[in-house]
Scaffold this active site. Sequence first.
Site, PDB file in Angstrom:
ATOM      1  N   ARG A  30     -65.728 -18.051 -52.898  1.00 31.79           N
ATOM      2  CA  ARG A  30     -65.047 -18.939 -53.674  1.00 31.79           C
ATOM      3  C   ARG A  30     -64.288 -19.626 -52.627  1.00 31.79           C
ATOM      4  O   ARG A  30     -63.441 -19.207 -51.654  1.00 31.79           O
ATOM      5  CB  ARG A  30     -64.128 -18.535 -54.758  1.00 31.79           C
ATOM      6  CG  ARG A  30     -64.953 -17.975 -55.958  1.00 31.79           C
ATOM      7  CD  ARG A  30     -64.347 -17.985 -57.295  1.00 31.79           C
ATOM      8  NE  ARG A  30     -65.120 -17.137 -58.162  1.00 31.79           N
ATOM      9  CZ  ARG A  30     -66.140 -17.420 -58.635  1.00 31.79           C
ATOM     10  NH1 ARG A  30     -66.677 -18.588 -58.765  1.00 31.79           N
ATOM     11  NH2 ARG A  30     -66.916 -16.681 -59.434  1.00 31.79           N
ATOM     12  N   ASP A  31     -64.205 -20.883 -52.653  1.00 33.62           N
ATOM     13  CA  ASP A  31     -63.407 -21.905 -51.955  1.00 33.62           C
ATOM     14  C   ASP A  31     -61.898 -21.651 -52.130  1.00 33.62           C
ATOM     15  O   ASP A  31     -61.470 -21.489 -53.326  1.00 33.62           O
ATOM     16  CB  ASP A  31     -63.815 -23.360 -51.897  1.00 33.62           C
ATOM     17  CG  ASP A  31     -63.105 -24.201 -50.933  1.00 33.62           C
ATOM     18  OD1 ASP A  31     -63.883 -24.803 -50.171  1.00 33.62           O
ATOM     19  OD2 ASP A  31     -61.933 -24.295 -50.687  1.00 33.62           O
ATOM     20  N   HIS A 101     -71.729 -24.377 -43.304  1.00 35.88           N
ATOM     21  CA  HIS A 101     -71.888 -23.742 -44.859  1.00 35.88           C
ATOM     22  C   HIS A 101     -72.171 -25.002 -45.946  1.00 35.88           C
ATOM     23  O   HIS A 101     -72.027 -26.085 -45.412  1.00 35.88           O
ATOM     24  CB  HIS A 101     -70.233 -23.264 -45.207  1.00 35.88           C
ATOM     25  CG  HIS A 101     -69.089 -24.538 -44.921  1.00 35.88           C
ATOM     26  ND1 HIS A 101     -68.604 -24.700 -43.579  1.00 35.88           N
ATOM     27  CD2 HIS A 101     -68.392 -25.386 -45.790  1.00 35.88           C
ATOM     28  CE1 HIS A 101     -67.744 -25.682 -43.755  1.00 35.88           C
ATOM     29  NE2 HIS A 101     -67.646 -25.992 -44.767  1.00 35.88           N
TER      30      HIS A 101
HETATM   31  P1  5GP Z   1     -65.440 -28.197 -44.846  1.00 32.59           P
HETATM   32  O1  5GP Z   1     -64.338 -29.496 -45.013  1.00 32.59           O
HETATM   33  O2  5GP Z   1     -65.316 -27.636 -43.368  1.00 32.59           O
HETATM   34  O3  5GP Z   1     -66.690 -28.748 -45.285  1.00 32.59           O
HETATM   35  O4  5GP Z   1     -64.836 -27.038 -45.884  1.00 32.59           O
HETATM   36  C1  5GP Z   1     -64.249 -25.986 -45.417  1.00 32.59           C
HETATM   37  C2  5GP Z   1     -63.767 -25.332 -46.803  1.00 32.59           C
HETATM   38  O5  5GP Z   1     -63.110 -24.207 -46.557  1.00 32.59           O
HETATM   39  C3  5GP Z   1     -62.640 -26.188 -47.159  1.00 32.59           C
HETATM   40  O6  5GP Z   1     -62.901 -26.584 -48.842  1.00 32.59           O
HETATM   41  C4  5GP Z   1     -61.545 -25.321 -47.569  1.00 32.59           C
HETATM   42  O7  5GP Z   1     -60.715 -25.336 -48.908  1.00 32.59           O
HETATM   43  C5  5GP Z   1     -62.019 -23.807 -47.463  1.00 32.59           C
HETATM   44  N1  5GP Z   1     -61.219 -22.888 -46.844  1.00 32.59           N
HETATM   45  C6  5GP Z   1     -60.590 -22.865 -45.799  1.00 32.59           C
HETATM   46  N2  5GP Z   1     -59.995 -21.919 -45.442  1.00 32.59           N
HETATM   47  C7  5GP Z   1     -60.685 -20.858 -46.363  1.00 32.59           C
HETATM   48  C8  5GP Z   1     -60.216 -19.642 -46.415  1.00 32.59           C
HETATM   49  O8  5GP Z   1     -59.582 -18.958 -45.440  1.00 32.59           O
HETATM   50  N3  5GP Z   1     -60.730 -18.851 -47.561  1.00 32.59           N
HETATM   51  C9  5GP Z   1     -61.588 -19.452 -48.162  1.00 32.59           C
HETATM   52  N4  5GP Z   1     -61.994 -19.042 -49.376  1.00 32.59           N
HETATM   53  N5  5GP Z   1     -61.943 -20.801 -48.187  1.00 32.59           N
HETATM   54  C10 5GP Z   1     -61.309 -21.507 -46.989  1.00 32.59           C
END
Ligand code: 5GP
Length: 110
Positions: A30-31, A101
């Site tokens: 989960r995010d 991702h």
């Molecule tokens: P991006 O913007 O790179 O596509 O998305 C990264 C996502 O990773 C964001 O939605 C953020 O909330 C999530 N995220 C960042 N750090 C962590 C973490 O330590 N654990 C989890 N589960 N999600 C994370």
Amino acid sequence: MEKDCLFCKIANGIIPAQFLYESDKLVVFRDINPEAPVHILIVPKKHIRSLNDIGEQDRDVLGQMFLLAKDMAKKEGVNKSGYRVLSNVEKGGGQVIFHLHLHLIGGWKR
Ligand code: 5GP
Ligand code: ZN
């Protein structure tokens, strides 16, 4: 594994996380900061920076990521109501974690 990459550490068990799914190639969790009632991340264990960096060798894992998106949508109960699958690419595309991702987002009441 890439040194200093958060998702490498999570996907390879160095930082503990609750996985909704794990295989030899992928993990799902989960995010931490959900944008919708359902917001999960589908992450390859292999470090790939973004879609800009995929190659022929990644065909299999990319296919698995999308098949898993479909399965997880069903498991999370949003397959009928609908959902989004997206991948942010580089800073201008909103990427903040530079490890490929898919976001699976849904569950809105509309
Ligand atoms: P991006 O913007 O790179 O596509 O998305 C990264 C996502 O990773 C964001 O939605 C953020 O909330 C999530 N995220 C960042 N750090 C962590 C973490 O330590 N654990 C989890 N589960 N999600 C994370
Ligand atoms: Zn990584």
